[in-house]
Write an enzyme that holds these catalytic residues in place. Structure first.
Site, short mmCIF file in Angstrom:
data_model
loop_
_atom_site.label_atom_id
_atom_site.label_comp_id
_atom_site.label_asym_id
_atom_site.label_seq_id
_atom_site.Cartn_x
_atom_site.Cartn_y
_atom_site.Cartn_z
N HIS E 17 29.40 -35.70 15.40
CA HIS E 17 30.09 -36.98 15.66
C HIS E 17 31.55 -36.74 16.05
O HIS E 17 32.06 -37.37 16.98
CB HIS E 17 30.07 -37.86 14.39
N LYS E 41 19.38 -51.57 5.28
CA LYS E 41 19.17 -50.13 5.11
C LYS E 41 19.85 -49.67 3.83
O LYS E 41 20.82 -50.26 3.37
CB LYS E 41 19.76 -49.38 6.31
N ARG E 94 21.74 -35.85 22.13
CA ARG E 94 21.31 -34.51 21.76
C ARG E 94 19.95 -34.21 22.38
O ARG E 94 19.83 -33.47 23.33
CB ARG E 94 21.19 -34.39 20.23
N SER E 132 22.76 -36.56 10.58
CA SER E 132 23.14 -37.02 9.25
C SER E 132 21.95 -36.98 8.30
O SER E 132 22.09 -36.59 7.14
CB SER E 132 23.69 -38.45 9.32
#
Lengths: 164, 164, 164, 164, 164, 164
Positions: E17, E41, E94, E132
């Site tokens: 990040h 979440k 990515r 993460s």
């Protein structure tokens, strides 16, 4: 002695897993099939059942128990590899999404332990469409999964269904 | 008569689904839109609402009810196909990840029932970015989804929002 | 009458192509197998041979010639579809890279002719690894491709090899 | 003795290739690096140069010549494996497109020779962006590729450039 | 002034990040790092901790607070962009699966707000394997993630672990 | 001043390219559209024509010539960036295969020149199916590509066709 770890949930073991195991056994002197006992996931089969099904399926396939053993682990895969003195992690590859996730895991594992490498085998085409999660979904609706999983896994699923 | 089953959650139906349905109706004599009522998933809209929204959207699109009907099912898709005497399953394709998951399902369905084949249509580019789950997320934050779903689905989402 | 066009190089036709053709014949009243005669590409087999091999393979598969015919074309696929009064283009899908290229073609074809849609079939897993180009490469080194292509194509490849 | 074949064009060998070779040498007793001498492709470096570069790079890496040898072949990879009594083919995986092409080759090779399996290693992230074709393109424009290929390959490219 | 929004869960922020943030700061006059506080979440770190960790990591990286600020939002990303007068959304790419999901989000965001565009940066290869969720999983088993996340995030994870 | 290079073959420029250029112009103070004049590739349009078509299309789009200029280059993209004092390379992303190839190029470019970064824009969905090579193929068969490329490119293709 070349020892490899074959980690997975094996909930339940499929014919695709057994195909990968057989290929790995040709390369390595010993393969430890390592069942993940992640307490945060809710498996269909308890870990004890998954171990017994794997041991039975391995014996039914005529594989020497000295050559392929079954263990359990909770934690990092590389830590399990160290416990079993395995310098390789074995993984099967089927689809593109498999490949990406597996690549990410392999790179992370190398960062965590540079003495453990990951070796990949391509699942045979006839097993390429099988996954444990699809097997569970199909079986839950009474679908016939006998061509997808070994007899020992069929027995475990049937026993589970009767108990419900 | 060539009958096809178009299975899905349709929670809610999108303009992408209606695009695929329209294409399928040109090929098949009858398409049964089959709403999955999986009790283990938690849909936004109850199954009765999803059926009514689909029926309204189909009528609003000027499609003859004899040509496209709406049904519900819980279980294997191939079993639902057999119930409706459908020899084909219709699926829309958008992205690469769709393609992989759909391919796996299609191959499994052929193993489970070799008298049922899967036919794929490519969602039109202007609908290629729409998914029911994104529609739900955007709508939950008050975003405007009126270009993504038919009026009947808009009404259902608004009614739901008012009831909360 | 529902007519579909199945375009391709068919250099040579493989068992994967015949699998897709058989599935398409169940959906459509007639399928025109259309051999691309692109003068800028250098095929292994001349177009006349490819047509004869396809006609023989179709007859050997017990398919009625009224149901599946073989034609040639040079130009846009949608123009060939119009010539044969076909409202659908049939394509087989194997891998992710297939899917992307096919999606791009399908979208372009809709822009060029909005009265022609593309319908996709998923190649059976046992044929998913076969491609004409790999067949040609393997055969050029004397590898056995008899499980990948029909007998008529085997004969054509052998005749070609003898003539060199 | 476990012998593996590591086939490729190696035009020129990259640090990514050497990374895969090093990993393969930890698993196998012997690895034969097999340079494809396909007369239909036009390599940058003649096959003799590619062999010498590989042998030098292997020696420079401190690898025992009994452990890793270099050979050439023209024909099917499985035939080369049989010649060298190799039961495994070694391949490196980088990207998703690699994976698909490699999977297709691996499945074809199993059809051609069921006594030869393919084992995959994941190229280390720092070498994941290197390919021989990009190295050649960058070098042709005078770009610095010394971090991408071994010194022996640098020398070969420089000698070639001087000769032009 | 060119303002961009960099939205994410940052649970916790990773070196990947920070790499994307640094690249975005070279292009834009100001980047607002926007932490999603989705109540549906269950994050590992509370939103207040994630904000403090981000602010500390930004300061530790020597970045001027006027140049990169941290905010929170709950709702549509385009609404957050409007609040902060940002005409661009910044995202890191990515893997292929990233790309597909990000493309779908970008297209939806353009439908919702045609005055906001999305700009993508490719995560550096050495950070390409970090996510993460993997960081959290590895850390939960006591694995060393200090090469994957900034010191401020290490401290937060350790404090959390001690409190359990 | 933030200067970006937008490299490509532009053989011919498409509406997708112009969409990416317009987005890039909102971010950067100046964008140099850089036409690759690779002598080893055989373009349809000579490089002079491609430059004129680009300049005309940019003017027709009402873009200030100080803001977007057209140049040619033969060599490494990062060298062209240095020549034009551009710190960014602009690229459009459409499909997954685009993404992989672009990622590899971006990583290589960072190795070659760490002062040049690559910024990606997602092509709008309505242009996502357009590529220069498909445009050329469709146009060569007389297909209508007027919705895919700007008028200046249409004129160039027609002039070329008349000259043959």
């Amino acid at each position: 002695m070349r020892v490899a770890l074959y980690p997975g949930s094996f909930d339940p073991v499929t014919n695709g897993h057994l195909d990968v195991l057989t290929r790995a056994l040709a390369v390595f002197d010993k393969v430890v099939v390592a069942v993940i006992t992640n307490p945060r996931k809710t498996p269909l089969l308890p870990v004890e059942t998954r171990v017994v099904v794997l041991e039975t399926a391995i014996r039914d396939a005529g594989i020497d128990a000295d050559h392929a053993s079954v263990a359990t682990f909770d934690g990092l895969t590389v830590d399990a590899a160290h416990v079993h003195e395995a310098r390789w992690i074995v993984r099967g590859l089927r689809a593109v999404s498999d490949f990406e996730a597996e690549g990410q895991l392999a790179h992370n594992n190398r960062v965590l332990a540079d003495d453990v490498d990951t070796v990949f085998f391509m699942t045979a085409v006839e097993f390429g469409y099988i996954s444990s999660s699809l097997v569970k979904e199909i079986a839950s609706y009474g679908g016939d999964v006998s061509s997808m999983i070994p007899p020992a896994a069929m027995t475990a699923l049937r026993t589970l269904a009767r108990g419900r």
